[in-house]
Write an enzyme that holds these catalytic residues in place. Sequence first.
Site, short mmCIF file in Angstrom:
data_model
loop_
_atom_site.label_atom_id
_atom_site.label_comp_id
_atom_site.label_asym_id
_atom_site.label_seq_id
_atom_site.Cartn_x
_atom_site.Cartn_y
_atom_site.Cartn_z
N GLN A 78 0.84 -1.20 0.00
CA GLN A 78 0.00 0.00 0.00
C GLN A 78 0.87 1.25 0.00
O GLN A 78 1.28 1.75 1.05
CB GLN A 78 -0.95 0.01 1.20
N PHE A 79 1.13 1.77 -1.20
CA PHE A 79 1.99 2.95 -1.34
C PHE A 79 1.39 4.18 -0.68
O PHE A 79 2.11 5.11 -0.31
CB PHE A 79 2.31 3.22 -2.81
N THR A 80 0.07 4.21 -0.49
CA THR A 80 -0.57 5.39 0.08
C THR A 80 -0.18 5.62 1.54
O THR A 80 -0.50 6.68 2.09
CB THR A 80 -2.10 5.33 -0.05
#
Length: 150
Positions: A78-80
């Site tokens: 999850q890059f966010t």
Amino acid sequence: MRIVIQRVTQASVEIEQQIKGQIGHGLLLLAGFTPEDTEEDLKWTAAKVAQLRIFNDTEGKMNLSVQDVQGDVLAISQFTLFASTRKGNRPSYIAAAPPAIAIPLYERFVQLLEQAVGRPIQTGEFGADMKVSLLNDGPVTISIDSKNRE
């Protein structure tokens, strides 16, 4: 490396209406990476997740690890997690590792986690549009950043 750990009674990840990974009692991990992350960050975080005592013992105290309860683990990239919201209303993700860097980091983290936990880890699919379902137990949600370990 930044990770959000959720103690769950069940969790799953769906991609294009197909279940990719599914667990019962255990941990749902949301993992984000930066270009500066190292093998040491991955090893430290995998060991911390495996040994984190956030499951209840017979007296109802959080005193047991996922290893102790033989729990399952579902790890989702999850890059966010590295979103910056300092300016404006649209988050910036420039601190997150691009796929060419993040994919090998994510895959290596999963390997290290399997070694640390001593069992296979369920995963999502890097870069896919995933639908994650979970039943948070407690609720217990903990975030860890490998750069804040000292």
